[in-house]
Design a protein around this motif. Structure first.
Motif, PDB file in Angstrom:
ATOM      1  N   LYS A   1       0.816  -1.228   0.000  1.00 37.70           N
ATOM      2  CA  LYS A   1       0.000   0.000   0.000  1.00 37.70           C
ATOM      3  C   LYS A   1       0.844   1.269   0.000  1.00 37.70           C
ATOM      4  CE  LYS A   1      -1.968  -1.113   3.926  1.00 37.70           C
ATOM      5  NZ  LYS A   1      -1.503  -2.493   4.030  1.00 37.70           N
ATOM      6  N   THR A   2       1.769   1.355   0.978  1.00 33.17           N
ATOM      7  CA  THR A   2       2.519   2.608   1.130  1.00 33.17           C
ATOM      8  C   THR A   2       3.374   2.863  -0.116  1.00 33.17           C
ATOM      9  OG1 THR A   2       2.511   2.309   3.513  1.00 33.17           O
ATOM     10  CG2 THR A   2       4.142   3.836   2.629  1.00 33.17           C
TER      11      THR A   2
ATOM     12  N   ASP B   1      -2.167   5.699   8.418  1.00 32.91           N
ATOM     13  CA  ASP B   1      -1.726   4.478   9.121  1.00 32.91           C
ATOM     14  C   ASP B   1      -1.205   4.975  10.473  1.00 32.91           C
ATOM     15  OD1 ASP B   1      -0.692   2.143  10.035  1.00 32.91           O
ATOM     16  OD2 ASP B   1       0.699   1.808   8.385  1.00 32.91           O
TER      17      ASP B   1
ATOM     18  N   ASP C   1      -2.912   7.107   2.682  1.00 36.35           N
ATOM     19  CA  ASP C   1      -2.366   5.773   2.955  1.00 36.35           C
ATOM     20  C   ASP C   1      -3.004   5.294   4.256  1.00 36.35           C
ATOM     21  OD1 ASP C   1      -0.800   3.498   2.760  1.00 36.35           O
ATOM     22  OD2 ASP C   1       0.916   4.405   3.784  1.00 36.35           O
TER      23      ASP C   1
HETATM   24 MG   LIG Z   1       1.950   0.827   4.812  1.00 35.04          MG
END
Ligand SMILES: [Mg+2]
Ligand SMILES: Nc1ncnc2c1ncn2[C@@H]1O[C@H](COP(=O)(O)OP(=O)(O)OP(=O)(O)O)[C@@H](O)[C@H]1O
Length: 244
Positions: A20-21, A44, A125
């Protein structure tokens, strides 16, 4: 005349560690090349690494922003935002994870709504957990991108999410299969059959970046380093679809 508001794009997953990041940062690089003013919001909250990945050292973060907002009202939102380049800004996750429990979703909602008037794109994110923070983030999102691998547990959780979206009659999400981080041998046909839904985009195994640690240590974004790599090609297609 209608006031222009940012498009909100959220990157999430049904399991941790799916890329994801890395994908959120890669999207930011492409948006920056398109000269779209973008803020990456690191939602996050417990273990966000966006600012660390970009070699930024924020003195303020989402927790200090919410805390100051609650106690004194919102003054200068800019003070809490850190600049990466002319087009990319970052609102960092809390430096101290112990402060996360004090962050109220009410203020997260207000902050996201305020940011919409200042940017072309808000890129969020997230972690993969379905909690109140992520739910308020999803509510504020125009598009939600699920990043999955071909790991069976990941696919099982994604299948659950697909049925939840179906139940809610929502279709504002797309699925990226990240083959760069996929380890077993299920192929696209088998995955589509298992999910009973077609994957929207595939980042091929060739998009694996061998020198990722070096890139991260230098605070670089892969799509700004090489605008012809496989990640850029796939994610540009996705963004063109979202932004058209
Ligand atoms: Mg991440
Ligand atoms: N294309 C790639 N090539 C090489 N390494 C990658 C690639 N994408 C991600 N990684 C590495 O894989 C690991 C997991 O990626 P990333 O942190 O982006 O996943 P995540 O879904 O954000 O994880 P988390 O759920 O912990 O937030 C990281 O060490 C990252 O540097």
């Amino acid at each position: 005349m209608a006031i222009k508001q940012a498009k909100v794009i959220t990157v999430t997953s049904a399991k941790g560690g799916t890329g994801k990041t890395t994908i959120a940062l890669s999207l930011a690089g492409i948006l920056s090349n398109k000269k779209l003013k973008t803020i990456i919001v690191d939602m996050d909250l417990h273990s966000g690494v966006v600012s660390a990945s970009l070699n930024l050292k924020p003195t303020k973060d989402i927790y200090t922003l919410v805390n100051d907002y609650m106690n004194h009202g919102l003054k200068e939102l800019e003070e809490y935002i850190i600049k990466y380049n002319d087009y990319i800004d970052v609102l960092a996750a809390p430096k101290d994870p112990r402060s996360v429990g004090k962050i109220s979703t009410y203020y997260i909602d207000l902050i996201l709504k305020k940011l919409k008037y200042r940017y072309d794109i808000i890129l969020i994110d997230t972690n993969h957990i379905i909690d109140d923070i992520n739910l308020i983030t999803f509510d504020n999102s125009d598009n939600i991108i699920y990043v999955i691998t071909n790991d069976l547990m990941d696919l099982k959780n994604m299948k659950t999410m697909i049925s939840i979206y179906k139940d809610m009659n929502l279709q504002n999400y797309s699925i990226i299969l990240n083959e760069a981080l996929s380890r077993n041998h299920l192929n696209l046909y088998e995955i589509n059959t298992y999910l009973d839904k077609n994957i929207d985009y595939v980042l091929p195994s060739g998009s694996y970046v061998k020198n990722m640690s070096k890139i991260l240590m230098g605070g670089k974004i892969i799509t700004l380093e090489n605008s012809k790599d496989k990640t850029t090609l796939v994610l540009t297609k996705l963004l063109d679809e979202i932004l058209k």
